[in-house]
Design an enzyme around this catalytic site. Structure first.
Site, PDB file in Angstrom:
ATOM      1  N   HIS A   1      -5.193  -1.277  -5.391  1.00 45.13           N
ATOM      2  CA  HIS A   1      -5.547  -0.054  -4.407  1.00 45.13           C
ATOM      3  C   HIS A   1      -6.304   0.755  -5.484  1.00 45.13           C
ATOM      4  O   HIS A   1      -6.107   1.049  -6.626  1.00 45.13           O
ATOM      5  CB  HIS A   1      -4.433   0.803  -3.782  1.00 45.13           C
ATOM      6  CG  HIS A   1      -3.702  -0.124  -2.740  1.00 45.13           C
ATOM      7  ND1 HIS A   1      -2.525  -0.717  -3.064  1.00 45.13           N
ATOM      8  CD2 HIS A   1      -4.029  -0.658  -1.619  1.00 45.13           C
ATOM      9  CE1 HIS A   1      -2.182  -1.511  -2.064  1.00 45.13           C
ATOM     10  NE2 HIS A   1      -3.163  -1.650  -0.918  1.00 45.13           N
TER      11      HIS A   1
ATOM     12  N   ARG B   1       6.288 -11.304   5.467  1.00 43.56           N
ATOM     13  CA  ARG B   1       5.763 -11.125   6.864  1.00 43.56           C
ATOM     14  C   ARG B   1       6.299 -12.269   7.499  1.00 43.56           C
ATOM     15  O   ARG B   1       6.757 -13.333   7.287  1.00 43.56           O
ATOM     16  CB  ARG B   1       4.222 -11.375   6.632  1.00 43.56           C
ATOM     17  CG  ARG B   1       3.597 -10.186   5.995  1.00 43.56           C
ATOM     18  CD  ARG B   1       2.079 -10.316   5.724  1.00 43.56           C
ATOM     19  NE  ARG B   1       1.556  -9.215   4.850  1.00 43.56           N
ATOM     20  CZ  ARG B   1       0.446  -9.217   4.579  1.00 43.56           C
ATOM     21  NH1 ARG B   1      -0.502  -9.947   4.905  1.00 43.56           N
ATOM     22  NH2 ARG B   1      -0.141  -8.284   3.509  1.00 43.56           N
TER      23      ARG B   1
ATOM     24  N   ASP C   1      -2.428  -7.828  -5.694  1.00 42.40           N
ATOM     25  CA  ASP C   1      -2.604  -6.787  -4.992  1.00 42.40           C
ATOM     26  C   ASP C   1      -3.329  -5.661  -5.724  1.00 42.40           C
ATOM     27  O   ASP C   1      -2.900  -5.619  -6.911  1.00 42.40           O
ATOM     28  CB  ASP C   1      -1.626  -5.982  -4.205  1.00 42.40           C
ATOM     29  CG  ASP C   1      -1.951  -5.676  -2.811  1.00 42.40           C
ATOM     30  OD1 ASP C   1      -3.247  -5.455  -2.772  1.00 42.40           O
ATOM     31  OD2 ASP C   1      -1.034  -5.256  -2.133  1.00 42.40           O
TER      32      ASP C   1
ATOM     33  N   HIS D   1      -8.347  -1.459  -0.630  1.00 46.95           N
ATOM     34  CA  HIS D   1      -7.526  -2.536  -0.855  1.00 46.95           C
ATOM     35  C   HIS D   1      -8.149  -4.038  -1.226  1.00 46.95           C
ATOM     36  O   HIS D   1      -9.130  -4.116  -0.870  1.00 46.95           O
ATOM     37  CB  HIS D   1      -6.848  -3.031   0.438  1.00 46.95           C
ATOM     38  CG  HIS D   1      -6.161  -1.982   1.333  1.00 46.95           C
ATOM     39  ND1 HIS D   1      -5.041  -1.534   1.511  1.00 46.95           N
ATOM     40  CD2 HIS D   1      -6.874  -0.846   1.993  1.00 46.95           C
ATOM     41  CE1 HIS D   1      -4.718  -0.563   2.195  1.00 46.95           C
ATOM     42  NE2 HIS D   1      -6.004  -0.189   2.644  1.00 46.95           N
TER      43      HIS D   1
ATOM     44  N   CYS E   1       0.602  -1.202   0.142  1.00 41.67           N
ATOM     45  CA  CYS E   1       0.108  -0.218  -0.186  1.00 41.67           C
ATOM     46  C   CYS E   1       0.750   1.320  -0.002  1.00 41.67           C
ATOM     47  O   CYS E   1       0.568   2.324  -0.932  1.00 41.67           O
ATOM     48  CB  CYS E   1      -0.850   0.118   1.165  1.00 41.67           C
ATOM     49  SG  CYS E   1      -1.240  -1.581   1.873  1.00 41.67           S
TER      50      CYS E   1
ATOM     51  N   LYS F   1     -15.115  -4.844   5.578  1.00 45.18           N
ATOM     52  CA  LYS F   1     -14.633  -5.525   4.554  1.00 45.18           C
ATOM     53  C   LYS F   1     -15.404  -6.841   4.075  1.00 45.18           C
ATOM     54  O   LYS F   1     -16.385  -7.230   4.841  1.00 45.18           O
ATOM     55  CB  LYS F   1     -13.030  -6.085   4.948  1.00 45.18           C
ATOM     56  CG  LYS F   1     -13.498  -7.099   6.206  1.00 45.18           C
ATOM     57  CD  LYS F   1     -12.058  -7.577   6.194  1.00 45.18           C
ATOM     58  CE  LYS F   1     -12.040  -8.713   7.350  1.00 45.18           C
ATOM     59  NZ  LYS F   1     -10.974  -9.642   7.659  1.00 45.18           N
TER      60      LYS F   1
ATOM     61  N   GLN G   1       1.081 -11.028  -3.561  1.00 43.77           N
ATOM     62  CA  GLN G   1      -0.199 -10.770  -3.362  1.00 43.77           C
ATOM     63  C   GLN G   1      -0.715 -10.263  -4.899  1.00 43.77           C
ATOM     64  O   GLN G   1       0.120  -9.560  -5.659  1.00 43.77           O
ATOM     65  CB  GLN G   1      -0.481  -9.496  -2.694  1.00 43.77           C
ATOM     66  CG  GLN G   1      -0.355  -9.974  -1.230  1.00 43.77           C
ATOM     67  CD  GLN G   1      -0.697  -8.673  -0.326  1.00 43.77           C
ATOM     68  OE1 GLN G   1       0.057  -7.651  -0.292  1.00 43.77           O
ATOM     69  NE2 GLN G   1      -1.658  -8.732   0.621  1.00 43.77           N
TER      70      GLN G   1
HETATM   71 ZN   LIG Z   1      -3.203  -2.429   0.690  1.00 46.69          ZN
END
Ligand SMILES: [Zn+2]
Ligand SMILES: [Zn+2]
Length: 583
Positions: free
Chosen positions: A327, A305, A325, A453, A276, A407, A323
């Site tokens: 945004h 992580r 991912d 996200h 992010c 979410k 990910q």
């Molecule tokens: Zn994010």
């Protein structure tokens, strides 16, 4: 009827009772209920083997039939010490209880130090719905400074059918274990020399991963996402601004500083646990106008992580993962529409990969939260609206949202009833404010955008693990890293085999010529173990007829087919992404 945890815990007492009857010199540890069952730790004068379990089980059944009553008594510590005078572990526990009194439970001849609760009598325990499963060593209170005890595990349910189902799922899960399939199919491995929780993708595994990546990325770009790319490390300060150093510290690898070695490098750095902040900085690199919103940035971003080594599990629990991912930043008015299209896209992708059953959760405002109530309400309603429009069933998890926004989570279900968390779509009011993100609205005024996200497959590592388990390794043709093997019967057929290989390869299919000096039957067996969708055997007849003998995965020999006919068949199969359900 008593709660299942109470039944499980009561069974642990009855097991201890059985042990007391069978091995009178035993010293007792503790015996809690756990997921699916219970255990009890014993200090036995001799060692037990798995062959001893049926005898203990038989004794438990015998005791259960006696309709033993559980009696609770509150007694003084002094009295308790007398009762447990031969039981050193119990005495140790009694010492640590701050109150003057302790509670004990009597069941028949067995007495235990315990706060309860327990069933009233063993009548409430179904003698056909439990089973002792294994014996393991366990240190008293988990410390290696203490003595090693014998732990006996059992599973227990209310009904026998549930017990049967438990063992069925366990057996099926073993067959589908992606760690074993990954090895058999030669896809990946985890190497202690490189580090736990970090995946080494072999050629076939990397091909599978890239096939998934290409497919989703092409889809995202068509849906109006823009590709971005960000580095794996960033200044620690960035993670202070985002708040990760406060609320995410435990999941991050420790930061590193260079100034001790290179003086001019004053800043500390951090391995990125999320993508992010990098995406936010790209947003902030120009003055944004409402005309540019919604702005959608996507990256197959690899993050790191920290997970405790004991929790790591194949591809599904790792320390480094990619990910899918993205945004999205939008105006409050656009939020509803964006959520609907993200949700639709998630379902479309999951269907493309062959998942048909879902569990969907909407998590709402927790006790501690940031952002205004009005925004929470509005975005929760947007999420709800998207779910309702889909007409799919969903559950509300009250108060389970992240502190920065509500979410939606989607879990997919496999054929043996297990649910795997994949998609997450989260609204965020926090980061845009922390990073002072703005856009200029119609009236020329600065506004704060809303951020979404979303990761639709979650992590690619985990997703591939789930795919392997879902299909028991029998991946659909379009995903199979090696789709076709050509197997020449003898060396005299190799020339034709190469011709076939080139033609198959020209059609964009992933093909391998198996010209090693081994028997045809051995190559076929190997192809079956590696779950190759099609094996094409070519010998005299096939050379003469310009055909191939086809062995289809799960079906075996399906006969001789002209090569162009075969190519038409597989191309069609890939086009419709037909799922091969032969597992
Ligand atoms: Zn994010
Ligand atoms: Zn108890």
């Amino acid at each position: 009827m008593a709660k299942i945890e109470t039944i499980r815990h009561s069974l642990s007492h009855i097991m201890a009772y059985a042990i007391q009857e069978l091995f009178p010199d035993t010293c007792f540890g503790i015996g809690p209920a756990i997921e699916n069952g219970f255990y009890y730790d014993f200090d036995l004068k001799m060692s037990l083997a798995p062959e001893d379990l049926p005898k203990i089980e038989g004794k438990i059944k015998e005791l259960l039939k006696k309709e033993i009553v559980f009696k609770k008594k509150i007694i003084s510590k002094k009295e308790a010490k007398k009762i447990f005078k031969e039981q050193s572990y119990k005495l140790e526990l009694i010492e640590e209880i701050p109150e003057k009194t302790v509670s004990i439970y009597e069941s028949g001849e067995f007495v235990d130090l315990c706060a309860g609760p327990h069933v009233k009598s063993t009548k409430e325990i179904n003698p056909d719905a439990f089973k002792l499963t294994k014996i393991a060593g366990a240190y008293w209170r988990g410390s290696e400074k203490n003595s090693m005890l014998t732990r006996i595990y059992g599973v227990a349910f209310g009904e026998k059918e549930e017990l049967d189902k438990y063992f069925f799922i366990l057996k099926e899960s073993e067959k589908r274990d992606h760690r074993i399939l990954g090895q058999k199919m030669n896809l990946f491995h985890i190497d202690e020399n490189l580090g736990p929780g970090l995946i080494l993708w072999h050629p076939k595994g990397a091909t599978l991963k890239k096939t998934v990546e290409d497919y989703i990325l092409t889809t995202y770009l068509k849906e109006g996402y823009q590709l971005v790319n960000t580095p794996h490390i960033a200044k620690l300060n960035l993670w202070r601004t985002s708040g990760h150093t406060d609320f995410y510290k435990e999941s991050m690898f420790p930061s590193f500083h260079m100034r001790e070695i290179i003086q001019e490098e004053k800043d500390d750095y951090q391995l990125k646990p999320m993508n992010c902040p990098g995406h936010i900085l790209i947003y902030k690199n120009e003055v944004r106008s409402y005309r540019q919103l919604p702005l959608r940035y996507t990256e197959l971003g690899t993050v790191y992580r920290y997970e405790k080594s004991g929790t790591l599990h194949g591809l599904t629990r790792v320390r480094g993962f990619t990910q899918d991912d993205a945004h999205i930043w939008c105006t409050p008015e656009q939020l509803g529409g964006e959520i609907i299209s993200v949700f639709k896209l998630a379902l479309r992708l999951l269907r493309d990969f062959g998942f048909k059953e879902y569990e969907i959760y909407l998590s709402t405002k927790p006790k501690k939260y940031v952002g205004t109530l009005k925004n929470w309400q509005k975005s929760t309603n947007s999420l709800k609206y998207a779910l309702e429009k889909s007409k799919l069933k969903y559950q509300i998890d009250p108060g389970e949202g992240v502190f920065y926004g509500p979410k939606i989570d989607i879990k997919v279900k496999d054929s043996i009833g297990r649910a795997w968390q994949l998609t997450t779509i989260q609204v965020d009011f926090n980061l845009p404010e922390k990073f002072q993100m703005t856009y200029i609205d119609k009236n020329g005024r600065k506004q704060t955008p809303i951020m979404i996200h979303r990761a639709l497959l979650g992590s690619l590592e985990r997703f591939i693990g789930v795919l392997l388990e879902y299909y028991a390794g029998n991946l659909p043709l379009w995903l199979s890293p090696e789709q076709i093997w050509i197997v020449p019967v003898g060396s005299q057929h190799e020339k034709y085999a190469r011709l076939v290989r080139d033609q198959v390869s020209n059609e964009g299919l992933r093909v391998k010529l198996k010209d090693e000096n081994e028997t045809v039957s051995k190559k076929i067996r190997e192809g079956e173990i590696q779950k190759i969708p099609y094996l094409l055997v070519v010998g005299d007849k096939e050379v003469k007829e310009k055909s191939v003998r086809v062995r289809e995965r799960g079906k075996g020999d399906i006969g001789i087919i002209k090569l162009d006919k075969f190519l038409d068949k597989v191309k069609k199969e890939i086009e419709v992404k037909k799922i091969i359900n032969n597992y």
